[in-house]
Design a protein around this motif. Sequence first.
Motif, short mmCIF file in Angstrom:
data_model
loop_
_atom_site.label_atom_id
_atom_site.label_comp_id
_atom_site.label_asym_id
_atom_site.label_seq_id
_atom_site.Cartn_x
_atom_site.Cartn_y
_atom_site.Cartn_z
N ASP A 99 0.88 -10.42 -5.84
CA ASP A 99 0.84 -9.64 -4.61
C ASP A 99 0.24 -8.29 -4.93
O ASP A 99 0.13 -7.89 -6.10
CB ASP A 99 2.20 -9.53 -3.91
N GLN A 100 -0.19 -7.56 -3.89
CA GLN A 100 -1.00 -6.37 -4.15
C GLN A 100 -1.01 -5.43 -2.95
O GLN A 100 -0.72 -5.83 -1.83
CB GLN A 100 -2.43 -6.79 -4.46
N LEU A 101 -1.38 -4.20 -3.24
CA LEU A 101 -1.64 -3.20 -2.20
C LEU A 101 -3.08 -2.75 -2.34
O LEU A 101 -3.49 -2.29 -3.41
CB LEU A 101 -0.70 -2.00 -2.35
N ASP A 102 -3.86 -2.91 -1.26
CA ASP A 102 -5.27 -2.51 -1.27
C ASP A 102 -5.44 -1.15 -0.62
O ASP A 102 -4.97 -0.93 0.51
CB ASP A 102 -6.11 -3.54 -0.52
N VAL A 103 -6.12 -0.25 -1.32
CA VAL A 103 -6.35 1.12 -0.86
C VAL A 103 -7.84 1.42 -0.98
O VAL A 103 -8.46 1.13 -2.01
CB VAL A 103 -5.55 2.13 -1.71
N THR A 180 -9.17 0.66 -4.62
CA THR A 180 -8.16 0.54 -5.66
C THR A 180 -7.14 -0.52 -5.25
O THR A 180 -6.72 -0.57 -4.10
CB THR A 180 -7.43 1.88 -5.88
N LYS A 181 -6.75 -1.34 -6.20
CA LYS A 181 -5.68 -2.32 -5.98
C LYS A 181 -4.50 -1.99 -6.89
O LYS A 181 -4.69 -1.72 -8.09
CB LYS A 181 -6.14 -3.74 -6.32
N LEU A 182 -3.30 -2.02 -6.36
CA LEU A 182 -2.08 -2.04 -7.15
C LEU A 182 -1.60 -3.49 -7.15
O LEU A 182 -1.34 -4.05 -6.08
CB LEU A 182 -1.01 -1.13 -6.56
#
Length: 336
Positions: A99-103, A180-182
Amino acid sequence: MPSAHTSLPVIDLSQADDQTQRADFLKQLHAAARDTGFLHLTGHGITDAETARILELTRAFFALPEADRLAVSNLNSPHFRGYTRIGHELTGGASDWRDQLDVGAERPAPVVGPGDPPYLWLEGPNQWPQALPELRPVVLEWQSRLAAVAHRLLQELLTSIGAPSDFFDEAFADRPHLHTKLIRYPGSSPTGADQGVGAHKDYGFLTLLLQDSVGGLQVRRGDGFLDVPPMPGAFVVNLGELLEIATEGYLVATDHRVVSPPGAVERYSVPFFYNPRLDAVVETVPGEYLRSAPGVAHDASNPLHAEYGRNELKGWTRAHPAVARRWHPELVASGT
């Protein structure tokens, strides 16, 4: 496919400023980009404290209750920004077990008219979790810092192949498309599949990857994949497909993947993607190196466009079909 351990070339960016080492630095950078398309980058000026902080906040985000993460779901965003649940991103048509957060760059939502290119939807505001307010300033500052490193590296890369160092400056000067991806890889999938993220090439220019101490990144070599063990203090850098196009196949974009960590072990990483304006048209980089350029091998299943935004939008609609269907059904119907 078989896997073996390997060491990527290690390039110290600080040597570019040392006239006694500069020639050797450029030679090494040229070889890494030409032969491998991957390298470890040191001497970049990003401090250990900065990398520790971004990884700390990455872990903190994924430690939030699921409701807080789903409050910033990318299904809420026509710009493909926000949180993606485990298994809801696709690579090569198969689910990635992460899973990830896209910024992206923090910009106002554009007004996209009927005659405008649909890739303009890729700009817009980010979604930030209310329960972790410190995330926003740290991630945006991280993005700005890495953009400066990537820009310097791109200039040195062009110099290393005998091309004008400022050739792409205009394409990046105004509104570069930063991303950026977390990411969290939450251990093994219950199905036993080990696709953390499937084999792929990045479709832009440069990627700078910060990974924690848990391995899993692999780079294609021949018929197999080679492990890329983490190197403390270094970014893993890889070239994207548009640099391959811009150099007529002289520089290499290489397939890579992440194998899920075993059992309940979690892996965290923060890739940063440095790309030009969405409307930038990628032209061939001039230089004597073209005498040795083999030309670009085109893949009918993955057509590449000189206009950067078209490649970016194609990637997002394939990787996040649920977002595309909700906000951009016309793109899904057209196969963009």
